[in-house]
Scaffold this active site. Sequence first.
Site, PDB file in Angstrom:
ATOM      1  N   TYR A 296       1.188  -1.578   0.435  1.00 49.58           N
ATOM      2  CA  TYR A 296       0.219  -0.401  -0.414  1.00 49.58           C
ATOM      3  C   TYR A 296       1.298   1.343  -0.046  1.00 49.58           C
ATOM      4  O   TYR A 296       1.775   1.661   1.076  1.00 49.58           O
ATOM      5  CB  TYR A 296      -0.555   0.097   0.787  1.00 49.58           C
ATOM      6  CG  TYR A 296      -1.913   0.871   1.247  1.00 49.58           C
ATOM      7  CD1 TYR A 296      -2.954   1.515   0.507  1.00 49.58           C
ATOM      8  CD2 TYR A 296      -1.745   2.165   2.318  1.00 49.58           C
ATOM      9  CE1 TYR A 296      -3.822   2.603   0.838  1.00 49.58           C
ATOM     10  CE2 TYR A 296      -1.987   3.311   2.367  1.00 49.58           C
ATOM     11  CZ  TYR A 296      -3.551   3.635   1.346  1.00 49.58           C
ATOM     12  OH  TYR A 296      -4.693   4.488   1.763  1.00 49.58           O
TER      13      TYR A 296
ATOM     14  N   ASP B 296       9.172   3.058  -0.274  1.00 50.41           N
ATOM     15  CA  ASP B 296       8.373   3.624  -0.264  1.00 50.41           C
ATOM     16  C   ASP B 296       8.679   3.149   1.480  1.00 50.41           C
ATOM     17  O   ASP B 296       8.172   2.052   2.135  1.00 50.41           O
ATOM     18  CB  ASP B 296       6.854   2.898  -0.058  1.00 50.41           C
ATOM     19  CG  ASP B 296       5.964   3.437   0.931  1.00 50.41           C
ATOM     20  OD1 ASP B 296       6.321   4.489   2.138  1.00 50.41           O
ATOM     21  OD2 ASP B 296       4.349   3.414  -0.159  1.00 50.41           O
TER      22      ASP B 296
ATOM     23  N   LYS C 156       4.588   9.798   8.177  1.00 52.74           N
ATOM     24  CA  LYS C 156       4.861   8.838   9.725  1.00 52.74           C
ATOM     25  C   LYS C 156       5.716   9.735  10.542  1.00 52.74           C
ATOM     26  O   LYS C 156       5.241  11.026  10.974  1.00 52.74           O
ATOM     27  CB  LYS C 156       4.650   7.745   9.428  1.00 52.74           C
ATOM     28  CG  LYS C 156       3.738   6.904   8.847  1.00 52.74           C
ATOM     29  CD  LYS C 156       3.476   5.637   9.567  1.00 52.74           C
ATOM     30  CE  LYS C 156       1.690   4.889   7.789  1.00 52.74           C
ATOM     31  NZ  LYS C 156       1.279   5.907   8.475  1.00 52.74           N
TER      32      LYS C 156
HETATM   33  N1  HOZ Z   1      -0.353   2.992   6.581  1.00 58.01           N
HETATM   34  C1  HOZ Z   1      -1.616   2.887   7.566  1.00 58.01           C
HETATM   35  C2  HOZ Z   1      -2.153   2.111   7.675  1.00 58.01           C
HETATM   36  N2  HOZ Z   1      -1.916   0.740   7.299  1.00 58.01           N
HETATM   37  C3  HOZ Z   1      -1.971   4.331   6.726  1.00 58.01           C
HETATM   38  C4  HOZ Z   1      -2.904   5.117   7.557  1.00 58.01           C
HETATM   39  C5  HOZ Z   1      -4.793   4.958   6.790  1.00 58.01           C
HETATM   40  O1  HOZ Z   1      -5.208   4.724   5.980  1.00 58.01           O
HETATM   41  O2  HOZ Z   1      -5.290   5.774   7.642  1.00 58.01           O
END
Ligand code: HOZ
Length: 431
Positions: free
Chosen positions: A145, A240, A268
């Site tokens: 992701y 990433d 983050k």
């Molecule tokens: N990478 C975060 C969770 N896998 C993203 C947080 C979000 O989408 O709020």
Amino acid sequence: MNEHVFSRRFFREASKLIPGGVNSPVRACQSVGCDPIFVERAKGSRIIDVDGNAYTDFVCSWGPMICGHAHHEVTSAIADALGAGTSFGIPTWREVALAGKIVDLVPSVEEVRLVNSGTEATMSAVRLARGYTGRKKILKFDGCYHGHADSFLVKAGSGVATLGIPGSPGVPEEVVAATLAIPFNDADALKEIIDRQGDEIAAVIVEPVPANMGVVPPVQGFLEKLREWTEEKGILLIFDEVITGFRLARGGAQEYFGILPDLTCLGKIIGGGLPVGAYGGRREIMEHIAPSGPVYQAGTLSGNPLATAAGLATLEILDRPGVYEVLEARSATLAEGLEKLAVNNGITCCLQRVGSMMTAFFGQAGPVTDFATALASDTDTYARFFRIMLDRGIYMAPSQFEAAFVSLAHGADAIEATLDAAEWAFKKLGS
Ligand code: HOZ
């Protein structure tokens, strides 16, 4: 049994005003069969909900709170910046200081541009890769992701996987066609696609340790091959590191594995809990970004004074001796404890950990190596585990396909309390 009277009330209200009652799908507790709790405040490893229930928190805002919630050095830095104004649209010294820290600590980064989120970072890095190479296609890995920009929603992890959203409604077919996706850890598939379409591929983007389908370590040699084959074909390799940056090591996964990408995306932790993102890499590539070059990317709030203050304070804490050793030791104690308890209570579950991020994949006897194996996990048992832990005052990720994050504020007491709760949970699951 914790009462959630006020959380329920807020959620009812929120559901009338906000799609699904949440401002990011991963906050919904749909997949674990309950409603979300609403947070009132947090300190260290503890969050308190609006009903006054306390929890040890392993979501840590999905990664940023590596020093713990409301760390006094971070909040004081924000307070100092606050009095001097919150946004100018004119450069400030903290942007330079944060860029300097990133360039110093992240091995492959010579220049960096600050943005407001991880999504902005990955989206901009891909635009830069296309502008730099003159090629259109990008290659990603199933279950990784990279935020919610159009190109990345193909076979995506995180909330897309949790909610089982098929395809990507709203994403134009042309964009889907320009996004190639193959299984993570599959060197044969990688070789095949690079041999066949390598000349059309601008970039390969990868979470060097995927944490958005649960934590899936790269198999020995995979990242090395990825580096070698992309280089041979003039494809930019984008790490990433929005999650792994400053978490696996000061220099992120690239330091941890000793592999240098062409571009790196961060977020983050570098914002210490405030909205931030960044992308950086070799000077020769970064100089294609406007105003140095023609690839356009901009932002009113980019390099915001509060976010850079929080980020700088966080990176300063992480720069102290022994910090990553502490994170490693506490995470190892937790992971080994959970593994042992699962075995003792006859729970089939594979615990995967890299540094201070981990996932217990329920129903898995062997390792989870890619999205397909992750999806074979027993999500019903994970949901029950989540609810029992919540009731015992432990807040885990409300999805099987996410990571648990350990922070510096998770002391021995917090780890012990978590193992006690897990023992209770595994006993109940096994009975
Ligand atoms: N990478 C975060 C969770 N896998 C993203 C947080 C979000 O989408 O709020």
